[in-house]
Design a protein around this motif. Structure first.
Motif, mmCIF file in Angstrom:
data_model
loop_
_atom_site.group_PDB
_atom_site.id
_atom_site.type_symbol
_atom_site.label_atom_id
_atom_site.label_comp_id
_atom_site.label_asym_id
_atom_site.label_seq_id
_atom_site.Cartn_x
_atom_site.Cartn_y
_atom_site.Cartn_z
ATOM 1 N N ASP A 76 0.805 -1.228 0.000
ATOM 2 C CA ASP A 76 0.000 0.000 0.000
ATOM 3 C C ASP A 76 0.838 1.279 0.000
ATOM 4 O O ASP A 76 0.278 2.370 0.096
ATOM 5 N N GLY A 128 2.394 2.554 2.257
ATOM 6 C CA GLY A 128 2.230 3.243 3.529
ATOM 7 C C GLY A 128 0.916 3.989 3.676
ATOM 8 O O GLY A 128 0.750 4.792 4.586
ATOM 9 N N GLY A 180 -2.057 2.595 4.299
ATOM 10 C CA GLY A 180 -2.912 1.996 5.311
ATOM 11 C C GLY A 180 -4.067 1.161 4.807
ATOM 12 O O GLY A 180 -5.116 1.120 5.446
#
Length: 134
Positions: free
Chosen positions: A55, A57, A59
């Motif tokens: 992803d 980062g 989430g």
């Protein structure tokens, strides 16, 4: 004249694969206003363990419905047009059961001198084809 590569995790029916290709092309028609017959797509299916798409980062988790799209096209389109294209592709894929977190798109730009449509000739630079946007 975009050239599009679509990478999928193996397991979809042939009609689903075609629907993804059609939806992607329709988004290009709608946003980039290209001729309908400017359709150049390669679709590749991979085993699930041969695709890694985290992803970055942000989430969220991706599923096995992941669609990764690379669009090779001539430079010159604005950031706003590219953002509209990203949005339109995701919007076109949603009715096919592909959620937004499973749509990964990258654009690679180049110039008219970088294309040959056959016969080992550069049709844009030789004047056989009009350069899009000019």
């Amino acid at each position: 004249m975009p050239f599009v590569r679509i990478d999928l995790i193996r397991g979809r029916r042939p009609d689903e694969v075609r629907a993804i290709a059609d939806a992607t092309h329709q988004a290009l028609l709608d946003v980039l206003d290209i001729p309908e017959r400017n359709r150049f797509q390669i679709i590749t299916e991979h085993d699930a363990d041969h695709v890694i798409a985290l992803d970055a980062g942000l989430g969220f988790e991706r599923s096995d419905r992941l669609v990764m799209i690379q669009i090779f096209t001539q430079s010159g389109r604005t950031t706003e047009v590219k953002q509209r294209l990203f949005h339109t592709i995701a919007e076109q894929l949603e009715p096919l059961g592909i959620s937004g977190e499973d749509v990964f798109i990258g654009i690679v730009e180049n110039g008219p001198q970088d294309w040959s449509f056959g016969f080992g000739r550069a049709q844009y630079t030789e004047g056989d084809l009009a350069v899009p946007g000019r």
